[in-house]
Write a protein that holds these residues in place. Structure first.
Motif, mmCIF file in Angstrom:
data_model
loop_
_atom_site.group_PDB
_atom_site.id
_atom_site.type_symbol
_atom_site.label_atom_id
_atom_site.label_comp_id
_atom_site.label_asym_id
_atom_site.label_seq_id
_atom_site.Cartn_x
_atom_site.Cartn_y
_atom_site.Cartn_z
ATOM 1 N N LYS A 1 -5.229 -3.997 -1.035
ATOM 2 C CA LYS A 1 -4.641 -3.053 -1.995
ATOM 3 C C LYS A 1 -5.472 -1.773 -2.072
ATOM 4 O O LYS A 1 -6.660 -1.770 -1.752
ATOM 5 C CB LYS A 1 -4.622 -3.682 -3.388
ATOM 6 C CG LYS A 1 -3.707 -4.876 -3.516
ATOM 7 C CD LYS A 1 -3.392 -5.059 -5.000
ATOM 8 C CE LYS A 1 -2.485 -6.237 -5.262
ATOM 9 N NZ LYS A 1 -3.148 -7.541 -5.083
ATOM 10 N N VAL B 1 0.837 -1.198 0.000
ATOM 11 C CA VAL B 1 0.000 0.000 0.000
ATOM 12 C C VAL B 1 0.875 1.252 0.000
ATOM 13 O O VAL B 1 1.828 1.347 0.771
ATOM 14 C CB VAL B 1 -0.918 0.014 1.246
ATOM 15 C CG1 VAL B 1 -1.523 1.397 1.464
ATOM 16 C CG2 VAL B 1 -2.002 -1.033 1.102
ATOM 17 N N LEU C 1 -9.794 0.725 0.134
ATOM 18 C CA LEU C 1 -8.956 -0.469 0.124
ATOM 19 C C LEU C 1 -9.802 -1.659 -0.268
ATOM 20 O O LEU C 1 -10.984 -1.742 0.065
ATOM 21 C CB LEU C 1 -8.396 -0.745 1.517
ATOM 22 C CG LEU C 1 -7.275 0.140 2.049
ATOM 23 C CD1 LEU C 1 -6.911 -0.316 3.448
ATOM 24 C CD2 LEU C 1 -6.057 0.067 1.148
#
Ligand SMILES: Nc1ncnc2c1ncn2[C@@H]1O[C@H](COP(=O)(O)OP(=O)(O)OP(=O)(O)O)[C@@H](O)[C@H]1O
Ligand SMILES: Nc1ncnc2c1ncn2[C@@H]1O[C@H](COP(=O)(O)OP(=O)(O)OP(=O)(O)O)[C@@H](O)[C@H]1O
Ligand SMILES: [Mg+2]
Ligand SMILES: [Mg+2]
Lengths: 339, 396, 253, 230, 293
Positions: free
Chosen positions: C225, C25, C221
């Motif tokens: 990801k 991330v 999210l």
């Protein structure tokens, strides 16, 4: 890995809650203090002085254990390690350096605190029951080391002939020795009381109740626990050192796990998290053992074990805790009635 | 008041009475071989003394106090002091466990009260820790090693493997044995100190090693005591060392140990005993009386307690006072023959009480005809040989 | 979105025994903004929080706080650098009173906590400030009540008060309104709107109306990801967000 | 199907429920709304037999169950979705699902559960407390469906769920209702509540303040929201 | 070489006792969150019971091997119902204290009845020979202990980890109230599990009787080593406890055989290993992350 241990995953609420800091009204506290002091001053006149000396030493020991158990939530089942290490150190310093006994005791207590550093460092990585087992195991290790290190500790023969040197004063009589150590013991108890009622003490209670939360507030939990552990080790050492001078002798028993266990009994009997309960418990247990060994009753373990079981089952607050609880209840009832 | 004994005025006896204090282990490892039955033995001595001297006796008021020291020296210390200060004890008896024994010797010296040690083995009591008021009565490590080491080397085999618990007693025993074996023409082909205390209770690595040594030992000498001895013997049998030609000699064994291991497990094992209840008629008669009182056969410690109490009372009688210095003077150098002390002498130099000792061998099970009659006496070791000569370390 | 980000993550990753909860991330939180993290359950939002606050060490990647590398620092260090958090699952000191919670938090930065030789009365100096904070979250009349006796919604409010007591530069709130009644939600939203001045707020929130009212930037999210990032209105309308998270029929809520 | 009469409950000395009476007919979905601390969770726990300090009667299918221990009540067909989700740390997701015995005529097979909650399937071998908050909520709901409980006691099942999942939970409850399952639902989310429920009870300070039909709630939504927010 | 193998074998036999005791401890802990301090005392009771059965009723080893675990298991169940049970809602430390007190009581009860002298117990004749392993021979009884223990550990591990019983029991102990709400009668499970753990300790005791001195204190120091073993293995982990038990047995045996000049090493090695594990993996080698205590 350590931090993962305290990830705030689903956490069941603590199931019992050892007691929180008790607060009594001011005049009650002063009255109790006065009575306590009076009893302390009178004690060797009513009891065999050697027993009275033992009570003082054990009182310090118990309070040191309660500092961890009652106010940090850590049950040390290996506090004999500090009590005993200090006893040996004190004895060795007194024998070889010929220092006045308070200096030797101080050296012993500092040594105990030093030992508490590595043991505490490892032990505070665990909590609850694990902490108890880990401290127990480390204390046993210290026991074995003392046992094998005969050139220094004299092994199971014990360290004989620890002097009661104090600038030439004659302290061979336990009666006078009692009054010689009383100020030191009171100072130790005062220190424990101060720690509990300090900002540090408050943080400890917070850590006891929710370590993860305390960390999120920015408190380095491990370091706080370790500090508490070392302070407690020092106090236990103070007691152990005096015990060594009191008996003019140190044996391996001071390091044995049953000694650790006895310290915990004393605290539980007196009342966990009450501080002064430990003093009371010490007086009772020491006196009881003295009486039992002359009574011809052979199964002392039956009695101490029985006390343990009964206290845990029926009397969890301990003596001091129960009295304080009842007093608080009555006060609350009176307030209700008048209000 | 500030503690300290009260003086009994003009009487020759403080408080016009004599108090004997039996301080020993009443709940732990030594409680059976001595323990509360030693109190009984001392009471028997008082009764016999009174029977013998009747009204001539120094005082009618002779009592026994007792306390359990739990084999802890610190407890022994405070109990000994309390006995003297609070119970008016004139002489302390027994005190097994060397550390406790040494501690009580300090108390005796400081309080100037007599102390007859029976239960402890350390030669320090008559060595560097000896003092004017302490008498070592029954046995010591030298006696144990000397008897067993010498005779077994002569009669069973010359090559030894010694297994000892690695602490003062064990190390002491190992040295004494090695000296005795070498003096008798044998050799120690291997020796190992096992951990003490041995928590796992396992000795197999030593026992496996024994038969593989070169030259192969004919005798395994074990210095373990109590439960550890039991472990060694069990495992010795388990590994079938006797079948492999390795005999067993034991440094310190009490009749109670044989009882718990059974003679079968120990048949043929040799050890040194200070006294045996079925040795002769005199012993046997006393043992019968003792059994009536207690329901069991006496160990040497019981007999020694009886004897020590008796000798003390006789000495007070002779001195006409319980003043410690006078009684000590009365005892020093005295030659005695009684139930326990055969050809006995209370040595003035170091207060070692010497007497005949016995090399004993455990009978095969088949030869055991009555309970507790487990051994035959191979040899009587004369008093003069049984104990060491006074040590230069001892300055009374 | 001016200036250097106050909190940023690069390639932040966390595995749990072979399961990747947070997957590389990248995140930049601009100073003095409200930044919302949303996403389906299990997307890794709380885990990301735990990584950012040091409660979990990352398996990979890097975290910077105002340009300073804080990767792998323990939570208490991160907290003292000015990052406060609340917990998704309420986490209080059950036996301490509400005010004591706040006092403890106020004291944290002062080092007073180490004074084992001084009297606890020293802590009284925090009382006024503590009462002020409790009033802000609507707990003024519950200052003495032990935390364990508070109802769930009250506990959430106390969480917030504690976080505010730390006077943090960055405030991380994990579902601050979950379990609250409507009026409490409103109050909380107002509160966050007040305290955001001079602060940066990062929050996880499922209540889209709250997100809409507060957030400058929203990061979505999914499966560890980053799916989408941008202003609320834009993210809301994003086709991928609707299928993965909002659902087609989501109305005003 | 469920009838509660004069139920009172205490925490120590503090009374939390005061003579609550309510009824849920078979096949109905009934919500219990109320502000924080009103006693909603306590009510569900009392019905389940988990609250020690209680007085009053609970009837299931006309049978008084107020003296039965919790496990017997569960066997009688009660399924509880606790407010803390009740995930076991020492059990995997699959074990969490298969742990409770089947108690009703229509227990869901495991495959069906996993079909309805693919997120759980993906994490089936993890310890349940390792799941995210929302996943744990799904697990709790899935568990009672798998038991085949006839009366579900759901304590804020949408708390912490993403909007998409909230819709799914709504669908599930409606689906369950179609199969004859009865639901007593504690909800803060009025919008959601009106989407699934037939009737509503408003709980305030431990008492039933009002009972309403669905339509009534819709029409009075604004007023109620304000009321709830007092 | 044969010496090494022999010592290894011995280490495993010694480890078998640690493993059995650690297993019982772990089973009880896993299910009840109780660390049973009295475990060593029950081990002692197992051995002592075997002796009493033989001496006073002529009951042979094989029968004792069945009777004693059953009897002690029953005693354990009674105990659980009578006392342990009352403390379930409290901090687990209380149960630790309770069982500590129980240890003192049990030891003293036996002591006052039978004294502290070790009691005799012979190896059963069927197992009194030796087994020839080519390179070395080894007492049959030790071979038996090893085989028996390994089988038992595998069986227990399988039951708890892989069967429904294990699952129910785990759930019941983690959150008893919740589990009850799912239709499971928790009370029915906890007691037998406690009994089972105690039975394992009793079994270890019976197995030890022919090999080791049977006396009231035989379990006292042992239990502390076993505590260290479970900390190393990870208390919650059945597999970890057993593995650590055998591992520590091995290390101790090797230490004794090859470092016999340093007795301190073999005495303290287990604690040193524990310290290392705490540094490196605080949760134990096989432990899961600590359940927040
Ligand atoms: N363990 C407890 N001890 C004392 N009081 C409690 C306890 N649990 C709850 N209470 C009190 O009981 C009341 C009702 O609590 P309950 O959890 O039933 O409310 P709720 O309606 O479910 O609230 P929420 O919407 O926040 O979940 C509250 O006022 C709370 O403070
Ligand atoms: N300690 C852990 N061990 C194993 N898996 C974990 C752990 N913590 C989280 N996970 C997993 O990581 C994933 C992300 O979890 P996280 O709690 O971050 O989700 P989330 O986005 O906060 O969800 P929610 O909105 O439901 O709270 C989940 O699938 C969860 O099961
Ligand atoms: Mg989350
Ligand atoms: Mg609720």
């Amino acid at each position: 890995m350590t931090s993962a241990v305290e990830t705030p995953v689903e956490k069941p609420a603590p199931r019992s809650g050892l007691l929180t800091v008790a607060r009594a009204p001011g005049w009650v506290r002063y009255a109790l203090l006065a009575v306590g002091l009076a009893v302390a001053l009178w004690l060797p006149n009513g009891l065999y002085p050697a027993v009275a000396v033992d009570i003082l030493c054990w009182a310090l020991f118990a309070v040191s254990v309660d500092l961890l158990l009652g106010f940090t939530g850590l049950m040390s089942f290996g506090h004999a390690a500090f009590w005993g290490t200090s006893a040996y150190l004190t004895g060795l310093v007194a024998i070889h350096a010929g220092l006045p006994f308070p200096a030797a005791v101080l050296a012993g207590a500092l040594g105990a605190a030093l030992l508490a550093l590595p043991i505490g460092y490892l032990a505070v990585k665990r909590t609850g029951i694990y902490f108890a087992m880990v401290t127990l195991a480390f204390a046993q290790m210290v026991y074995y080391v003392a046992n094998e290190w005969r050139s220094v500790t004299q092994g199971e023969n014990g360290l004989q002939g620890v002097p009661r040197e104090f600038f030439g004063a004659d302290l061979t009589d336990d009666y006078y020795f009692y009054y010689a150590i009383l100020p030191i013991v009171l100072l130790g108890l005062l220190a424990a009381w101060r720690i509990v009622h300090s900002p540090f003490g408050r943080v400890l209670v917070g850590i006891r109740d929710n370590p993860a939360r305390a960390r999120a507030l920015g408190y380095p939990v491990h370091r706080y626990k370790l500090t508490a552990f070392v302070l407690s080790g020092f106090l236990a050492g103070l007691g152990g050192g005096l015990f060594a001078v009191g008996h003019r002798f140190v044996s391996l028993d001071v390091l044995h796990w049953t000694t650790s266990g006895k310290a915990v009994i004393v605290v539980v009997l007196g009342g966990i998290g009450t501080l002064w309960g430990g003093v009371l418990g010490a007086a009772l247990v020491v006196r009881l053992e003295d009486w039992l060994s002359f009574s011809g009753f052979e199964a002392i373990g039956l009695v101490t074990g029985g006390i343990f079981v009964l206290v845990v089952l029926l009397f969890r607050r301990g003596i001091w805790g129960t009295v304080a609880h009842l007093a608080r209840r009555r006060a609350a009832m009176r307030r209700d009635r008048s209000g | 008041g500030g503690g300290g004994p009260q003086s009994g005025g003009d009487s020759k006896l403080t408080g016009d009475k004599i108090v004997l204090g039996v301080l020993n282990d009443q709940s732990g490892a030594y409680s059976e071989l001595s323990g509360r039955n030693s109190v009984k033995a001392v009471e028997m001595a008082i009764a016999d003394f009174k029977a013998k001297h009747g009204d001539d006796a120094v005082t009618k008021d002779i009592t026994v106090e007792t306390a359990d020291h739990q084999n802890k020296p610190d407890v022994a210390n405070s109990k000994a002091q309390e006995m003297v200060d609070r119970k008016g004890v004139d002489a302390i008896l027994d005190v097994p466990t060397s550390s406790a024994a040494l501690k009580v010797a300090d108390v005796a010296k400081e309080k100037k009260k007599l102390y007859f040690n029976i239960g402890a083995a350390t030669t320090d009591l008559t060595g560097k820790s000896c003092n004017k008021y302490t008498f070592h009565y029954a046995y010591d490590t030298y006696m144990l090693a000397h008897g067993t080491g010498t005779v077994t080397t002569e009669q069973v085999g010359k090559n030894w493997y010694i297994l000892y618990p690695n602490y003062a007693f064990g190390q002491d025993m190992e040295k004494s044995f090695t000296a005795a074996i070498t003096a008798a023409g044998g050799q120690v082909v291997g020796k190992d100190g096992a951990p003490f205390p041995n928590t796992s209770g396992d000795y197999s690595s030593f026992l496996l090693k024994a038969p593989t040594l070169n030259p192969k030992p004919q005798v395994l000498g074990t210095m373990q005591a109590g439960a550890e001895l039991v472990n060694v013997v069990k495992q010795y049998n388990e590994f079938k060392l006797r079948d492999k030609g390795v005999g067993l000699a034991v440094g310190l064994m009490f009749i109670t140990d044989i009882h718990s291991l059974t003679p079968a497990a120990l048949a043929g094992t040799t050890y040194t005993d200070a006294w045996y209840w079925n040795f002769d008629k005199q012993n046997r008669e006393w043992a019968d009386r003792f059994q009536k009182e207690t329901g069991t056969r006496p160990s040497f410690a019981h007999a020694a307690n009886y004897s020590a109490a008796m000798q003390y009372l006789e000495a007070v009688q002779a001195a006409g006072t319980d003043d410690a210095d006078a009684v000590v003077k009365e005892l020093e150098g005295k030659e005695v023959n009684d139930l326990f002390l055969r050809n006995g002498k209370i040595r003035a130099e170091d207060h070692r009480v010497v007497h005949d000792a016995y090399l004993a061998q455990v009978k095969p099970q088949a030869e055991v005809t009555e309970p507790w009659d487990y051994v035959k006496i191979l040899k009587t070791i004369p008093a003069a040989e049984a104990f060491r000569t006074p040590s230069p370390d001892c300055k009374l | 979105m001016a200036g250097q980000p106050i909190l940023s993550a690069r390639g932040l990753t966390r595995d749990f025994r072979g399961f990747r909860a947070v997957d590389r991330v990248d995140l930049d939180v601009a100073p003095e903004t409200v930044h919302a993290l949303v996403g389906p359950n299990g997307a890794g939002k709380t885990t990301l929080f735990n990584l950012l606050t040091g409660f979990l060490p990352p398996s990979g990647g890097r975290i910077e706080l105002a340009g300073r590398d804080v990767t792998g620092l323990p939570p208490e260090r991160v907290a003292r650098l000015g990052v406060a958090r609340s917990f998704q699952i309420t986490s209080l000191f059950p036996q301490l009173g509400a005010r004591e919670h706040v006092e403890l938090a106020l004291q944290a930065s002062s080092g007073l906590g180490w004074r084992f030789w001084r009297s606890a009365k020293l802590m009284r100096r925090y009382r006024d400030r503590a009462d002020e904070l409790l009033a802000m979250v609507g707990l003024a009349d519950l200052a003495e009540a032990p935390a364990e006796a508070l109802a769930y919604g009250r506990k959430r409010a106390l969480e917030l008060a504690i976080a505010l007591a730390l006077d943090p530069k960055v405030l991380l709130l994990d579902e601050p309104t979950a379990g609250m009644g409507l009026e409490d939600v409103d109050r909380t939203v107002d509160l966050i709107a007040t305290v955001r001045t001079g602060r940066t707020v990062v929050m996880v929130e499922h209540n889209m109306s709250v997100v809409g009212r507060l957030a400058d930037t929203v990061t979505v999210l999914q499966a560890g990801k980053v799916l989408v990032e941008g202003p609320y209105e834009q993210v809301r309308a994003d086709e991928r967000v609707i299928t993965a998270y909002l659902g087609a029929a989501d109305a005003a809520h | 199907m469920l009838r509660i009469e004069n139920l009172s409950a205490w925490y120590g000395e503090a009374q939390v429920l005061r003579e609550v009476s309510l009824e849920v007919a078979a096949g109905e979905v009934v919500t219990l709304v109320g502000r924080n601390g009103a006693g909603k969770s306590t009510l569900l726990r009392s019905v389940m037999g988990l609250h020690p300090g209680q007085r009053g009667a609970v009837h299931l299918d006309g049978r008084d169950i107020s003296r039965l221990p919790a496990y017997r009540r569960a066997r009688a067909g009660l399924g509880w979705v606790p407010d803390d989700r009740g995930a076991y740390a020492t059990l995997t997701v699959t074990e969490n699902l298969t742990l409770p015995p089947r108690v009703g005529p229509d227990p869901w097979p495991l495959e069906r559960v996993y079909e309805a909650f693919p997120a759980l399937y993906a994490r089936r071998d993890s310890a349940a407390t390792m799941l995210s908050g929302g996943e744990q909520q799904m697990l709790a709901l899935a568990r009672v469906l798998r038991m085949g409980a006839r009366l579900l006691l759901c304590d804020e099942p949408t708390e912490g769920l993403s909007p998409l999942l909230v819709q799914q939970v709504g669908d599930l409850l409606r689906e369950a209702k179609k199969h004859g399952v009865t639901v007593l639902l504690v909800e803060q989310n009025l919008h959601f509540a009106t989407g699934v429920a037939d009737r509503h009870y408003l709980l305030a300070e431990g008492r039933i303040a009002e009972a309403m039909e669905n339509a009534e709630v819709r029409s009075r939504e604004r007023e109620l929201l304000a009321y709830l927010g007092i | 070489m044969s010496g090494f193998l022999q010592n290894t074998f011995n280490g495993l036999v010694g480890g078998a006792f640690y493993a059995l005791l650690a297993l019982g401890l772990a089973v009880i802990f896993g299910m009840l969150r109780v660390v049973n301090f009295a475990h060593g005392a029950f081990y002692m009771l197992g051995a002592f019971g075997a002796y009493v059965l033989l001496a006073e009723a002529g009951v042979p080893f094989w029968a004792a091997l069945v009777i004693m675990p059953l009897a002690l298991g029953l005693l354990g169940m009674v105990l659980e119902r009578a006392v342990i049970h009352r403390l379930t809602r409290l901090d687990p430390l209380y149960n630790f204290l309770l069982t500590f007190g129980l240890t003192l009581i049990l030891q003293d009860l036996v002591k006052s009845r039978y004294g502290v002298q070790s009691s005799p117990y012979a190896t059963p004749t069927e197992l009194s020979g030796t087994v020839d392993f080519g390179l070395f021979d080894f007492p049959t009884y030790r071979v038996f202990i090893l085989g028996f223990t390994v089988l038992l550990c595998v069986a227990v591990w399988w039951v708890l980890g892989r069967t429904r019983i294990g699952m129910v029991v785990r759930a019941a102990t983690e959150r008893p109230e919740l589990t009850r709400a799912f239709g499971i009668d928790v009370g029915k499970w906890v007691t037998p599990v406690f009994g089972f753990g105690i039975a394992l300790a009793g079994l270890a005791g019976v197995l030890a009787a022919p090999m080791r001195a049977v006396n009231p204190l035989m379990g006292a120091d042992l239990i502390i080593v076993v505590f260290a073993v479970v900390v190393i293995g990870g208390l919650g982990s059945i597999f970890g406890s057993v593995a650590a038990g055998f591992g520590i047995g091995l290390i101790q045996a090797w230490g004794e055989a090859y470092l016999s000049d340093y007795p301190l090493v073999s005495q303290t090695v287990v604690f040193v290993v524990m310290a290392a594990v705490l540094l490196w993996r605080p949760a134990g080698l096989f432990g899961r992350e600590e359940a927040p205590a």
